[in-house]
Enzyme design. Structure first.
Site, PDB file in Angstrom:
ATOM      1  N   ASN A 263      -6.054   7.169   2.874  1.00  0.00           N
ATOM      2  CA  ASN A 263      -7.437   7.513   2.556  1.00  0.00           C
ATOM      3  C   ASN A 263      -7.778   8.986   2.744  1.00  0.00           C
ATOM      4  O   ASN A 263      -8.846   9.420   2.312  1.00  0.00           O
ATOM      5  CB  ASN A 263      -8.400   6.641   3.366  1.00  0.00           C
ATOM      6  CG  ASN A 263      -8.283   5.179   3.010  1.00  0.00           C
ATOM      7  OD1 ASN A 263      -7.595   4.802   2.062  1.00  0.00           O
ATOM      8  ND2 ASN A 263      -8.954   4.338   3.762  1.00  0.00           N
TER       9      ASN A 263
ATOM     10  N   HIS B 137       0.820  -1.212   0.000  1.00  0.00           N
ATOM     11  CA  HIS B 137       0.000   0.000   0.000  1.00  0.00           C
ATOM     12  C   HIS B 137       0.854   1.264   0.000  1.00  0.00           C
ATOM     13  O   HIS B 137       0.399   2.325  -0.426  1.00  0.00           O
ATOM     14  CB  HIS B 137      -0.922  -0.019   1.220  1.00  0.00           C
ATOM     15  CG  HIS B 137      -2.234   0.653   1.032  1.00  0.00           C
ATOM     16  ND1 HIS B 137      -2.922   0.680  -0.164  1.00  0.00           N
ATOM     17  CD2 HIS B 137      -3.015   1.326   1.917  1.00  0.00           C
ATOM     18  CE1 HIS B 137      -4.059   1.330  -0.006  1.00  0.00           C
ATOM     19  NE2 HIS B 137      -4.135   1.739   1.235  1.00  0.00           N
TER      20      HIS B 137
ATOM     21  N   ASN C  48      -9.015   4.531  -2.592  1.00  0.00           N
ATOM     22  CA  ASN C  48      -9.418   5.602  -1.673  1.00  0.00           C
ATOM     23  C   ASN C  48      -8.441   6.769  -1.631  1.00  0.00           C
ATOM     24  O   ASN C  48      -8.856   7.910  -1.419  1.00  0.00           O
ATOM     25  CB  ASN C  48      -9.645   5.039  -0.274  1.00  0.00           C
ATOM     26  CG  ASN C  48     -10.891   4.180  -0.214  1.00  0.00           C
ATOM     27  OD1 ASN C  48     -11.856   4.409  -0.937  1.00  0.00           O
ATOM     28  ND2 ASN C  48     -10.865   3.170   0.640  1.00  0.00           N
TER      29      ASN C  48
END
Length: 186
Positions: free
Chosen positions: A71, A21, A117
């Site tokens: 996010n 990520h 996101n």
């Protein structure tokens, strides 16, 4: 004529370095090393600015890693965009992509966030403007995406996207292509 300025923002989670990520953060670190610049910390993130030669032109690049979690990274990215006087078409966001095979890079201009996101947050912070570049870094997927993206980069991914890996060359070629195209259309 003033030099063109580009903001290259790598998305990730500062709290989860070297995970799938956070591949955007990792690539910003690799680019900073490649360009011989040091990322300095400020309230919103880590940034470095340098001039680079692309063809016959000199352009200014700002590399940026937001401190905000993935996010909610849109606001600091757009604040940096505004402070560098760059319009969204000169923003290049580097982020992970479950939809692409590991160790691949897929460029995209505009369009939806495709469920990402971090990209959704950037679009929202731009007031819905989707007209910016993305470099989608393939990480693949498994049956549990939430835990998969927070898993560590595999040894193969670390090598590929590392300082001596072919991934950094791939990113640099794509950044150069985006910049050259922008220079031709000015």
């Amino acid at each position: 004529m003033a030099t063109m300025h580009f903001l290259v923002a790598g998305l990730g989670n500062i709290t989860h370095p070297m995970t799938r990520h956070s591949i955007g953060h990792h690539i910003i670190d690799i680019l900073a090393s490649r360009l011989g610049v040091h990322l300095s910390s400020d309230r919103n993130g880590y940034a470095a600015r340098t001039n680079v030669q692309v063809g016959q032109d000199t352009v200014t690049l700002t590399l940026f890693k937001p401190k905000a979690l993935m996010n909610i990274s849109g606001r600091p990215v757009v604040q940096m965009l505004r402070s560098t006087a760059v319009n969204p078409e000169r923003l290049i966001v580097i982020h992970d992509s479950l939809e692409h095979k590991p160790c691949t890079l897929s460029p995209k201009f505009g369009g939806s966030a495709n469920g990402h996101n971090g990209v959704r947050s950037v679009i929202a912070a731009l007031g819905g403007d989707q007209a910016f570049h993305r470099l989608r870094v393939g990480i693949g997927r498994d049956d549990a995406p939430a835990s998969y993206v927070l898993g560590p980069l595999s040894p193969q991914e670390r090598q590929f996207w590392g300082p001596n890996g072919s991934g950094s060359d791939l990113v640099w070629r794509e950044l150069t292509r985006i910049i050259e195209k922008s220079l031709k259309s000015r």
